[in-house]
Enzyme design. Structure first.
Site, PDB file in Angstrom:
ATOM      1  N   CYS A  34      53.274  32.654  90.089  1.00 45.07           N
ATOM      2  CA  CYS A  34      52.095  33.698  89.218  1.00 45.07           C
ATOM      3  C   CYS A  34      51.261  33.063  88.067  1.00 45.07           C
ATOM      4  O   CYS A  34      49.525  33.429  87.562  1.00 45.07           O
ATOM      5  CB  CYS A  34      52.174  34.959  88.125  1.00 45.07           C
ATOM      6  SG  CYS A  34      53.834  34.315  87.381  1.00 45.07           S
ATOM      7  N   CYS A 107      59.648  37.973  85.330  1.00 42.92           N
ATOM      8  CA  CYS A 107      58.949  37.171  84.532  1.00 42.92           C
ATOM      9  C   CYS A 107      59.971  37.122  82.513  1.00 42.92           C
ATOM     10  O   CYS A 107      59.874  35.880  81.936  1.00 42.92           O
ATOM     11  CB  CYS A 107      57.899  38.508  83.275  1.00 42.92           C
ATOM     12  SG  CYS A 107      57.425  38.668  84.929  1.00 42.92           S
TER      13      CYS A 107
HETATM   14 FE1  FES Z   1      54.014  36.274  85.278  1.00 48.07          FE
HETATM   15 FE2  FES Z   1      55.066  37.797  84.726  1.00 48.07          FE
HETATM   16  S1  FES Z   1      53.842  38.047  86.493  1.00 48.07           S
HETATM   17  S2  FES Z   1      55.255  35.716  84.001  1.00 48.07           S
END
Ligand code: FES
Length: 144
Positions: A34, A107
């Site tokens: 991400c 996360c």
């Molecule tokens: Fe990347 Fe939450 S989506 S840390």
């Protein structure tokens, strides 16, 4: 996505945001999938029961769950010994937030990793053995 009130609170009003100048420990963790990044700064003081985390700050470039996890994790380790802080898992952080949606559990892993790296940075500076960090495959399914 359903977030708990605690996640919303720590996301909208995060605790311990910022940097510490000349930190005793600095750790950075990132999730390549991400692109989110978390930095943890520690101020450590020697106490009768061992080294204590006197202050902790974070900077997170990331999603709401990553920010809430950083905020909660820093609250949880502030005033604790370095060893107690090491024992805090991402699951404990998520539980303290009254849970994270399953696809957001990864996360909270950033908080565990960044704190472990900051503690290892502190240990290295003090001639202590670096502790192996538990591996997490950020590319795979989220860890519960
Ligand atoms: Fe990347 Fe939450 S989506 S840390």
């Amino acid at each position: 996505m359903d977030y708990s009130d605690k996640v919303m609170d720590h996301f909208s009003n995060p605790r311990n945001v910022g940097e510490i100048e000349n930190p005793d420990g600095l750790g950075e963790a990132g999730n390549p999938k991400c692109g989110d990044i978390m930095k943890i700064y520690l101020k450590v003081k020697d106490g009768p029961g061992g080294a204590v985390i006197e202050d902790v700050k974070f900077k997170t470039f990331g999603c709401a769950s990553a920010i809430a996890s950083s905020s909660m994790a820093t609250e949880m380790i502030k005033g604790k010994t370095v060893d107690e802080a090491w024992a805090m898992t991402n699951v404990a952080v998520a539980e303290a937030l009254d849970g994270l949606p399953p696809i957001k559990m990864h996360c909270s892993v950033l908080a565990e990793e960044a704190i472990h790296k900051a503690i290892n940075d502190y240990r290295e500076k003090h001639g202590l053995e670096v502790i192996p960090i538990r591996e997490f495959d950020h590319e795979s399914a989220p860890r519960a």
